[in-house]
Write a protein that holds these residues in place. Structure first.
Motif, PDB file in Angstrom:
ATOM      1  N   GLN A 105       1.776   6.278  -7.215  1.00  0.00           N
ATOM      2  CA  GLN A 105       0.648   7.049  -7.739  1.00  0.00           C
ATOM      3  C   GLN A 105       1.006   8.526  -7.815  1.00  0.00           C
ATOM      4  O   GLN A 105       0.743   9.196  -8.826  1.00  0.00           O
ATOM      5  CB  GLN A 105      -0.584   6.857  -6.849  1.00  0.00           C
ATOM      6  N   GLN A 106       1.605   9.032  -6.754  1.00  0.00           N
ATOM      7  CA  GLN A 106       1.996  10.444  -6.741  1.00  0.00           C
ATOM      8  C   GLN A 106       3.061  10.732  -7.801  1.00  0.00           C
ATOM      9  O   GLN A 106       2.992  11.751  -8.497  1.00  0.00           O
ATOM     10  CB  GLN A 106       2.503  10.831  -5.352  1.00  0.00           C
ATOM     11  N   ALA A 133       0.815  -1.222   0.000  1.00  0.00           N
ATOM     12  CA  ALA A 133       0.000   0.000   0.000  1.00  0.00           C
ATOM     13  C   ALA A 133       0.842   1.264   0.000  1.00  0.00           C
ATOM     14  O   ALA A 133       0.530   2.227  -0.708  1.00  0.00           O
ATOM     15  CB  ALA A 133      -0.932  -0.006   1.214  1.00  0.00           C
ATOM     16  N   GLN A 134       1.927   1.285   0.806  1.00  0.00           N
ATOM     17  CA  GLN A 134       2.753   2.486   0.884  1.00  0.00           C
ATOM     18  C   GLN A 134       3.466   2.771  -0.437  1.00  0.00           C
ATOM     19  O   GLN A 134       3.487   3.905  -0.920  1.00  0.00           O
ATOM     20  CB  GLN A 134       3.790   2.353   2.015  1.00  0.00           C
ATOM     21  N   ASP A 144     -10.186   4.451  -5.093  1.00  0.00           N
ATOM     22  CA  ASP A 144      -9.369   5.580  -4.632  1.00  0.00           C
ATOM     23  C   ASP A 144      -8.274   5.926  -5.639  1.00  0.00           C
ATOM     24  O   ASP A 144      -7.999   7.102  -5.897  1.00  0.00           O
ATOM     25  CB  ASP A 144      -8.731   5.254  -3.285  1.00  0.00           C
ATOM     26  N   GLU A 145      -7.640   4.888  -6.214  1.00  0.00           N
ATOM     27  CA  GLU A 145      -6.584   5.114  -7.193  1.00  0.00           C
ATOM     28  C   GLU A 145      -7.129   5.827  -8.420  1.00  0.00           C
ATOM     29  O   GLU A 145      -6.522   6.770  -8.940  1.00  0.00           O
ATOM     30  CB  GLU A 145      -5.964   3.778  -7.581  1.00  0.00           C
ATOM     31  N   ARG A 174      -7.150  13.232  -0.737  1.00  0.00           N
ATOM     32  CA  ARG A 174      -8.008  12.077  -0.441  1.00  0.00           C
ATOM     33  C   ARG A 174      -8.957  12.346   0.724  1.00  0.00           C
ATOM     34  O   ARG A 174      -9.911  11.602   0.926  1.00  0.00           O
ATOM     35  CB  ARG A 174      -7.144  10.853  -0.137  1.00  0.00           C
ATOM     36  N   TYR A 214      -1.318  13.624  -0.928  1.00  0.00           N
ATOM     37  CA  TYR A 214      -2.217  12.668  -0.294  1.00  0.00           C
ATOM     38  C   TYR A 214      -3.411  13.347   0.375  1.00  0.00           C
ATOM     39  O   TYR A 214      -4.475  12.744   0.550  1.00  0.00           O
ATOM     40  CB  TYR A 214      -1.452  11.847   0.747  1.00  0.00           C
ATOM     41  N   PHE A 245      -7.904   9.520  -7.551  1.00  0.00           N
ATOM     42  CA  PHE A 245      -6.690  10.306  -7.311  1.00  0.00           C
ATOM     43  C   PHE A 245      -5.976  10.650  -8.614  1.00  0.00           C
ATOM     44  O   PHE A 245      -5.470  11.767  -8.790  1.00  0.00           O
ATOM     45  CB  PHE A 245      -5.751   9.540  -6.382  1.00  0.00           C
ATOM     46  N   ARG A 253       2.544   1.703  -3.361  1.00  0.00           N
ATOM     47  CA  ARG A 253       1.522   2.012  -4.362  1.00  0.00           C
ATOM     48  C   ARG A 253       1.158   3.494  -4.324  1.00  0.00           C
ATOM     49  O   ARG A 253       1.086   4.156  -5.366  1.00  0.00           O
ATOM     50  CB  ARG A 253       0.287   1.150  -4.100  1.00  0.00           C
ATOM     51  N   GLU A 254       0.945   4.041  -3.129  1.00  0.00           N
ATOM     52  CA  GLU A 254       0.586   5.452  -3.024  1.00  0.00           C
ATOM     53  C   GLU A 254       1.733   6.355  -3.460  1.00  0.00           C
ATOM     54  O   GLU A 254       1.514   7.397  -4.086  1.00  0.00           O
ATOM     55  CB  GLU A 254       0.143   5.776  -1.592  1.00  0.00           C
TER      56      GLU A 254
END
Length: 282
Positions: free
Chosen positions: A193-194, A186-187, A215-216, A252, A249, A219, A189-190
């Motif tokens: 994404q950024q 998860a970390q 959410d993805e 969100r 972030y 965002f 992945r975020e």
């Protein structure tokens, strides 16, 4: 080196006509022969994607998202309908469409630098220039210092950043991304994404992105296509009205983000209810 530092030497923004259509799908259908007859995977797909958009495909498993992406890429052929990319009919894979898979698809026997350089052979650049361009894109994804490493020496997130650099180095008009972050924690992945959003905001490539994460999709995207359960149809086309830039972030936690999330969640849940499953198999 931070993403902001890298942006100073990143490739320049690609200018687009605001009304230019990158991908036009009209009446697209797909099916295959199963043991009990024809199995319809896509039906009556009508989508227009503008140049420079970040367009996400979202829907239940088995709704045909990857099939649709493979049709746009030219890896498989639509059984019916028209598939146009910048006003040209898709007749197979092409350098104007770069594909990034969940599995990275790196050459394990090549260094990071050579993996990115591989994408440049079609551009017929001199050897020295190939290395310079490859380094530019590795710098963009924060991996310039790892250019002499091999894929087995990298984490999953780093491998995916190499794959993104390689796809961008080929200078495609469209990036097709099939759940590229699904295998990451998860970390990571975020974080990616950024980074991807910052790269897109800089280059303004047209992106078609498959994800199972609501959410993805919210965002990252400017537009979101929610697909129905098998056979895949367009259930809803949504314009994402979150402000840009949004590579932070904290977006969100906003009311707009949560409202969009609830709306998409309800659309997908409607496809997963028992009566929908019964309709699909009856």
């Amino acid at each position: 080196m931070t993403a902001i530092d890298r942006r100073e030497r990143a490739p320049e923004v690609v200018a687009h006509d605001v009304d230019e259509v990158a991908v036009n799908l009209s009446g697209v259908e797909h099916w295959f022969k199963g043991p009990f007859g024809r199995v319809q995977t896509l039906k009556d797909i009508d989508i227009q994607i503008k140049a420079g958009e970040f367009f996400s495909l979202l829907g239940p498993s088995g709704c045909g998202k990857s099939t649709l992406l493979n049709i746009v890429s030219g890896f498989i052929e639509a059984k019916a309908g028209d598939v146009m990319v910048f006003d040209k009919a898709v007749a197979g894979p092409s350098a104007d469409r770069g594909v990034i898979f969940q599995s990275y698809a790196l050459f394990r026997w090549l260094t990071v630098l050579k993996n990115v350089e591989f994408a440049l052979y079609r551009r017929r650049l001199p050897k020295a220039e190939r290395a310079d361009v490859a380094l530019q894109y590795l710098d963009l994804v924060g991996l310039k210092e790892f250019r002499h490493y091999y894929p087995y020496q990298l984490s999953g997130g780093m491998k995916q950043r190499v794959a993104i650099a390689r796809a961008l180095a080929a200078d495609p008009k469209i990036l097709l991304m099939d759940e590229p972050f699904a295998a990451l924690d998860a970390q990571m992945r975020e974080m990616l994404q950024q980074e991807l959003l910052e790269i897109w905001q800089r280059t303004r490539k047209t992106v078609i992105f498959i994800t199972h994460s609501i959410d993805e999709a919210i965002f990252l995207s400017t537009s979101i296509c929610v697909m129905s359960a098998n056979p895949g149809r367009v259930k809803a086309l949504l314009r994402n009205d979150l402000p840009q830039p949004r590579a932070d972030y904290r977006v969100r936690t906003t009311e707009t983000f949560q409202e969009n999330r609830q709306r998409i969640f309800e659309l997908i849940q409607d496809e997963l209810r028992p009566h929908r499953v019964h309709q699909a198999i009856s």
